[in-house]
Design a protein around this motif. Sequence first.
Motif, PDB file in Angstrom:
ATOM      1  N   GLY A   1      -0.085  24.686  76.101  1.00 54.72           N
ATOM      2  CA  GLY A   1       1.057  25.351  76.706  1.00 54.72           C
ATOM      3  C   GLY A   1       0.643  26.589  77.481  1.00 54.72           C
ATOM      4  N   LYS A   2       1.533  27.056  78.324  1.00 58.88           N
ATOM      5  CA  LYS A   2       1.217  28.190  79.191  1.00 58.88           C
ATOM      6  C   LYS A   2       0.888  29.458  78.407  1.00 58.88           C
ATOM      7  CE  LYS A   2       4.121  26.482  82.980  1.00 58.88           C
ATOM      8  NZ  LYS A   2       5.327  26.738  83.813  1.00 58.88           N
TER       9      LYS A   2
ATOM     10  N   ASP B   1       5.793  38.001  79.019  1.00 62.09           N
ATOM     11  CA  ASP B   1       7.123  38.185  79.615  1.00 62.09           C
ATOM     12  C   ASP B   1       7.377  37.310  80.825  1.00 62.09           C
ATOM     13  OD1 ASP B   1       9.702  39.465  80.102  1.00 62.09           O
ATOM     14  OD2 ASP B   1       8.696  40.484  81.752  1.00 62.09           O
ATOM     15  N   GLU B   2       6.503  37.342  81.790  1.00 60.74           N
ATOM     16  CA  GLU B   2       6.750  36.600  83.030  1.00 60.74           C
ATOM     17  C   GLU B   2       6.816  35.102  82.769  1.00 60.74           C
ATOM     18  OE1 GLU B   2       4.884  35.998  87.519  1.00 60.74           O
ATOM     19  OE2 GLU B   2       4.019  37.494  86.156  1.00 60.74           O
ATOM     20  N   ILE B   3       5.930  34.619  81.924  1.00 62.26           N
ATOM     21  CA  ILE B   3       5.904  33.182  81.613  1.00 62.26           C
ATOM     22  C   ILE B   3       7.192  32.759  80.927  1.00 62.26           C
ATOM     23  CG2 ILE B   3       4.747  31.393  80.252  1.00 62.26           C
ATOM     24  CD1 ILE B   3       2.145  33.001  80.622  1.00 62.26           C
ATOM     25  N   ILE B   4       7.612  33.542  79.929  1.00 67.08           N
ATOM     26  CA  ILE B   4       8.818  33.210  79.171  1.00 67.08           C
ATOM     27  C   ILE B   4      10.059  33.319  80.049  1.00 67.08           C
ATOM     28  CG2 ILE B   4      10.290  33.913  77.241  1.00 67.08           C
ATOM     29  CD1 ILE B   4       7.722  34.931  75.863  1.00 67.08           C
TER      30      ILE B   4
ATOM     31  N   GLY C   1      -6.443  24.238  65.400  1.00 67.67           N
ATOM     32  CA  GLY C   1      -6.242  24.341  66.839  1.00 67.67           C
ATOM     33  C   GLY C   1      -4.941  24.989  67.245  1.00 67.67           C
ATOM     34  N   GLN C   2      -4.075  25.217  66.274  1.00 72.07           N
ATOM     35  CA  GLN C   2      -2.792  25.865  66.557  1.00 72.07           C
ATOM     36  C   GLN C   2      -2.968  27.381  66.644  1.00 72.07           C
ATOM     37  OE1 GLN C   2       0.229  24.365  67.050  1.00 72.07           O
ATOM     38  NE2 GLN C   2      -0.646  22.316  66.826  1.00 72.07           N
ATOM     39  N   LEU C   3      -2.028  28.025  67.334  1.00 71.69           N
ATOM     40  CA  LEU C   3      -2.028  29.478  67.399  1.00 71.69           C
ATOM     41  C   LEU C   3      -1.729  30.045  66.009  1.00 71.69           C
ATOM     42  CD1 LEU C   3      -2.148  31.864  69.485  1.00 71.69           C
ATOM     43  CD2 LEU C   3       0.345  31.753  69.511  1.00 71.69           C
TER      44      LEU C   3
ATOM     45  N   ALA D   1      15.435  31.090  72.956  1.00 72.57           N
ATOM     46  CA  ALA D   1      14.188  31.660  73.477  1.00 72.57           C
ATOM     47  C   ALA D   1      13.044  31.519  72.484  1.00 72.57           C
ATOM     48  CB  ALA D   1      14.394  33.134  73.830  1.00 72.57           C
ATOM     49  N   ASP D   2      13.323  31.701  71.193  1.00 74.65           N
ATOM     50  CA  ASP D   2      12.254  31.576  70.186  1.00 74.65           C
ATOM     51  C   ASP D   2      11.686  30.163  70.175  1.00 74.65           C
ATOM     52  OD1 ASP D   2      12.337  34.212  69.389  1.00 74.65           O
ATOM     53  OD2 ASP D   2      13.693  33.855  67.707  1.00 74.65           O
ATOM     54  N   LYS D   3      12.573  29.180  70.302  1.00 75.70           N
ATOM     55  CA  LYS D   3      12.126  27.784  70.326  1.00 75.70           C
ATOM     56  C   LYS D   3      11.286  27.523  71.572  1.00 75.70           C
ATOM     57  CE  LYS D   3      13.899  23.044  70.234  1.00 75.70           C
ATOM     58  NZ  LYS D   3      15.122  22.201  70.184  1.00 75.70           N
ATOM     59  N   VAL D   4      11.720  28.055  72.702  1.00 77.71           N
ATOM     60  CA  VAL D   4      10.983  27.888  73.950  1.00 77.71           C
ATOM     61  C   VAL D   4       9.592  28.507  73.835  1.00 77.71           C
ATOM     62  CG1 VAL D   4      10.894  28.557  76.386  1.00 77.71           C
ATOM     63  CG2 VAL D   4      13.039  27.732  75.402  1.00 77.71           C
ATOM     64  N   VAL D   5       9.539  29.699  73.243  1.00 72.50           N
ATOM     65  CA  VAL D   5       8.251  30.385  73.071  1.00 72.50           C
ATOM     66  C   VAL D   5       7.315  29.548  72.203  1.00 72.50           C
ATOM     67  CG1 VAL D   5       7.112  32.388  72.037  1.00 72.50           C
ATOM     68  CG2 VAL D   5       9.141  32.705  73.462  1.00 72.50           C
ATOM     69  N   ARG D   6       7.837  28.989  71.113  1.00 71.20           N
ATOM     70  CA  ARG D   6       6.991  28.166  70.235  1.00 71.20           C
ATOM     71  C   ARG D   6       6.432  26.962  70.989  1.00 71.20           C
ATOM     72  NH1 ARG D   6      10.956  29.605  66.382  1.00 71.20           N
ATOM     73  NH2 ARG D   6      12.106  27.652  66.699  1.00 71.20           N
ATOM     74  N   GLN D   7       7.256  26.376  71.856  1.00 70.50           N
ATOM     75  CA  GLN D   7       6.783  25.243  72.650  1.00 70.50           C
ATOM     76  C   GLN D   7       5.682  25.683  73.614  1.00 70.50           C
ATOM     77  OE1 GLN D   7      10.417  23.893  74.447  1.00 70.50           O
ATOM     78  NE2 GLN D   7      11.067  22.731  72.652  1.00 70.50           N
TER      79      GLN D   7
END
Length: 219
Positions: free
Chosen positions: A44-45, A89-92, A63-65, A32-38
């Motif tokens: 990204g969403k 939450d909903e996006i992840i 330009g990065q978060l 999940a952490d990797k998915v969130v970083r993507q």
Amino acid sequence: MKMVIGLTGGIASGKSTVVDFLISEGYQVIDADKVVRQLQEPGGKLYKAIVETYGLDFIADNGQLNREKLGALVFSDSKEREKLSNLQDEIIRTELYDRRDDLLKKMTDKSVSKNFDSKSQGKNLSVNKPIFMDIPLLIEYNYTGFDEIWLVSLPEKIQLERLMARNKFTEEEAKKRISSQMPLSEKQKVADVILDNSGTIEALKKQIQRELARIEEQK
């Protein structure tokens, strides 16, 4: 039906050690952490949602978060933490379940090669093995759809010591981060399997092997 196991823990509980071992043994792990970083990468969403909510204050010059600045905000303000959590939450959740479903579909073949949503690093993996979903907030956000929930746990005193050593935090900084999460003692009430990480890495690995053997015997 492929078995899906939810894996969770707390900050500095040793969950990454468990994930690395599972991968070394040929198990697929959706991180999940990797998915969130993507999802937080430009375009990204989550990136778009954060900019829409907070403006450009948390975007670095490249330009990065600015994750460090955003993290400092949410760990110091419970209202902001809840606000950001609800936003993400909903996006992840949707993304994780989509990747799970995609992986389950791919694993109908005899073996699986490299998948974009796993940390398999291109290994050929047995379709007979369960897949794991590594989600830090699995219990807090009521994720469902698992055959079992595994919790990596340890006493808070050891958790505090390891967090301070790992992140070079002061005791106050470490306590603030631990207190921002659901206590591991509460998570234990929900977990099907508790992996005690108060000892050595080898002791932890033996527990994992024992649970994997148990699952294999149930087939």
